[in-house]
Design an enzyme around this catalytic site. Structure first.
Site, PDB file in Angstrom:
ATOM      1  N   ASP A   1       0.849  -1.192   0.000  1.00  0.00           N
ATOM      2  CA  ASP A   1       0.000   0.000   0.000  1.00  0.00           C
ATOM      3  C   ASP A   1       0.886   1.244   0.000  1.00  0.00           C
ATOM      4  O   ASP A   1       2.110   1.152   0.110  1.00  0.00           O
ATOM      5  CB  ASP A   1      -0.933  -0.004   1.217  1.00  0.00           C
ATOM      6  CG  ASP A   1      -2.257   0.695   0.939  1.00  0.00           C
ATOM      7  OD1 ASP A   1      -2.266   1.683   0.186  1.00  0.00           O
ATOM      8  OD2 ASP A   1      -3.293   0.257   1.483  1.00  0.00           O
TER       9      ASP A   1
ATOM     10  N   ASP B   1       3.352   2.071  -4.971  1.00  0.00           N
ATOM     11  CA  ASP B   1       2.186   2.552  -5.714  1.00  0.00           C
ATOM     12  C   ASP B   1       1.806   1.513  -6.763  1.00  0.00           C
ATOM     13  O   ASP B   1       2.614   1.167  -7.624  1.00  0.00           O
ATOM     14  CB  ASP B   1       2.523   3.880  -6.392  1.00  0.00           C
ATOM     15  CG  ASP B   1       1.313   4.559  -7.016  1.00  0.00           C
ATOM     16  OD1 ASP B   1       0.366   3.847  -7.408  1.00  0.00           O
ATOM     17  OD2 ASP B   1       1.314   5.793  -7.125  1.00  0.00           O
ATOM     18  N   MET B   2       0.579   1.019  -6.686  1.00  0.00           N
ATOM     19  CA  MET B   2       0.140  -0.041  -7.597  1.00  0.00           C
ATOM     20  C   MET B   2       0.118   0.415  -9.049  1.00  0.00           C
ATOM     21  O   MET B   2       0.072  -0.419  -9.963  1.00  0.00           O
ATOM     22  CB  MET B   2      -1.245  -0.550  -7.192  1.00  0.00           C
ATOM     23  CG  MET B   2      -2.344   0.475  -7.257  1.00  0.00           C
ATOM     24  SD  MET B   2      -3.888  -0.177  -6.548  1.00  0.00           S
ATOM     25  CE  MET B   2      -4.914   1.299  -6.600  1.00  0.00           C
TER      26      MET B   2
ATOM     27  N   HIS C   1     -13.322  -0.968  -7.744  1.00  0.00           N
ATOM     28  CA  HIS C   1     -14.525  -0.126  -7.900  1.00  0.00           C
ATOM     29  C   HIS C   1     -14.243   1.348  -7.571  1.00  0.00           C
ATOM     30  O   HIS C   1     -15.078   2.211  -7.834  1.00  0.00           O
ATOM     31  CB  HIS C   1     -15.698  -0.678  -7.085  1.00  0.00           C
ATOM     32  CG  HIS C   1     -15.652  -0.385  -5.618  1.00  0.00           C
ATOM     33  ND1 HIS C   1     -16.761  -0.488  -4.812  1.00  0.00           N
ATOM     34  CD2 HIS C   1     -14.633  -0.011  -4.797  1.00  0.00           C
ATOM     35  CE1 HIS C   1     -16.440  -0.174  -3.568  1.00  0.00           C
ATOM     36  NE2 HIS C   1     -15.152   0.117  -3.533  1.00  0.00           N
TER      37      HIS C   1
END
EC number: 2.1.1.395
Length: 350
Positions: free
Chosen positions: A216, A236-237, A254
């Protein structure tokens, strides 16, 4: 089309009652927020048995001049189902038990988050947003995106993380009992956007030989400590995702647009082995059709879909919409596993 003049008196009264119920329903939630701030659920729990009004009033941190008003607050909360009243004493209902501060499975923080002024103001700005070119109603209300706001307000970030952790407790309980097979055979797992590690801790405990990593943003994991087969990694994804046999995305996608979801999924795909070696992405998300099929009486994905629009300019998705995302990200195989009402476990293979 019928007109007001052509409607019967009974129909008009029913319509008026419907509007009144809808319009005043906010009072239930405002009263609930008040009860949480005053510590009413925890006071009853600590008392060990139902409390009469005098006992309850004495246990609360209120101005003595406000004591005569507590019975009116409790009357509202009893009607809403959060508390029960019998023989002039108040007790917690099964719904009320979810409001206890120290219970691992609780929605207290989620209630406080949803009723936080930062999340209410964008709804007030909704009509203004429809008439401007801002990305979201949240931007219209605050002048910055939800994620920028969260990164600049530590207290709000803490509340957000606590709300997500409470949600993860319930999901983790279901995952490691009823859907244990999803994790069997894996040697490593990365929980992307896993926050304080609530879900990953449960999985790590249930599978001692599975190396679990919570991935995360730095501010989300800065104060977290790994233990045994659990560790925390900052990053950071959208840049990269640590390599593992499986990547877990719990209610992450979502929050993002289709374009950003494809970026996230592509990074996940780069980080797992091929299908022949068991590599997969495990997604936990809502699927719109499942809610319709379930006939759920409670507020569900249509409400959450509006919230996604208001906060992030994202959405809840149908199976067809999910399938397009997976295809655009380069995944050739996927399956939907119904889990909780409208919520699904989705397994993706390269």
């Amino acid at each position: 089309m019928e007109t007001v003049e052509s409607s019967s008196s009974a129909e008009l009264l029913r319509a008026q009652t419907h509007f009144s119920t809808q319009l005043f329903s906010f009072q239930n939630y405002a009263s609930l927020k008040c009860a949480l701030h005053l510590g009413i659920p925890d006071a009853i729990k600590q008392h060990g048995k139902p409390m009469n009004l005098s006992e309850l009033t004495s246990a609360l941190p209120i101005n003595p001049s406000k004591a005569p008003y507590i019975h009116r607050l409790m009357r509202m909360l009893v009607k809403a189902g959060y508390f029960a009243q019998e023989n002039e004493c108040f007790d917690l209902t099964p719904i009320g038990l979810l409001l206890l501060k120290d219970d691992p499975i609780n929605i207290r923080a989620l209630v406080l988050l949803e009723l936080h002024p930062a999340l209410l103001m964008p709804w007030i700005a909704l009509s203004e947003w429809f008439q401007n070119d801002d990305a979201t109603p949240f931007v219209t209300a605050h002048g910055k995106s939800f994620w920028d706001y969260t990164s600049r307000d530590p207290e709000f970030r803490k509340l957000f993380d606590e709300a997500m952790a409470g949600d993860s407790e319930l999901i983790s309980k279901v995952l490691v009992t009823e859907f244990k097979y999803v994790f069997e055979g894996l040697k490593s797992l990365v929980d992307v956007g896993g926050g304080n590690g609530t879900l990953a801790r449960s999985i790590a405990k249930a599978f001692p030989n599975l190396k679990c990593t919570v991935f995360d943003l730095p501010e989300a994991v800065a104060n977290e400590q790994g233990d045994g087969n659990l560790d925390f990694v900052a990053g950071d994804m959208f840049d990269r995702v640590p390599s593992a046999d499986a990547i877990l995305l719990k209610i992450i996608l979502h929050d993002w647009s289709d374009e950003n979801c494809v970026k996230i999924l592509k990074n996940c795909k780069k980080s797992i082995p091929g299908k022949d070696k068991g590599g997969k992405v495990i997604i936990i998300e809502g699927v719109v059709e499942l809610e319709k099929n379930a006939g759920n009486e409670y507020a569900g994905l249509e409400n959450l879909d509006m919230e996604m629009m208001v906060l992030y300019n994202s959405k809840e998705r149908t199976k067809k919409e999910w399938a397009k995302l997976f295809s655009d990200a380069g995944f050739s195989d996927y399956k939907f596993i119904p889990a909780l009402d409208s919520w699904c476990i989705i397994e993706l293979s390269p």
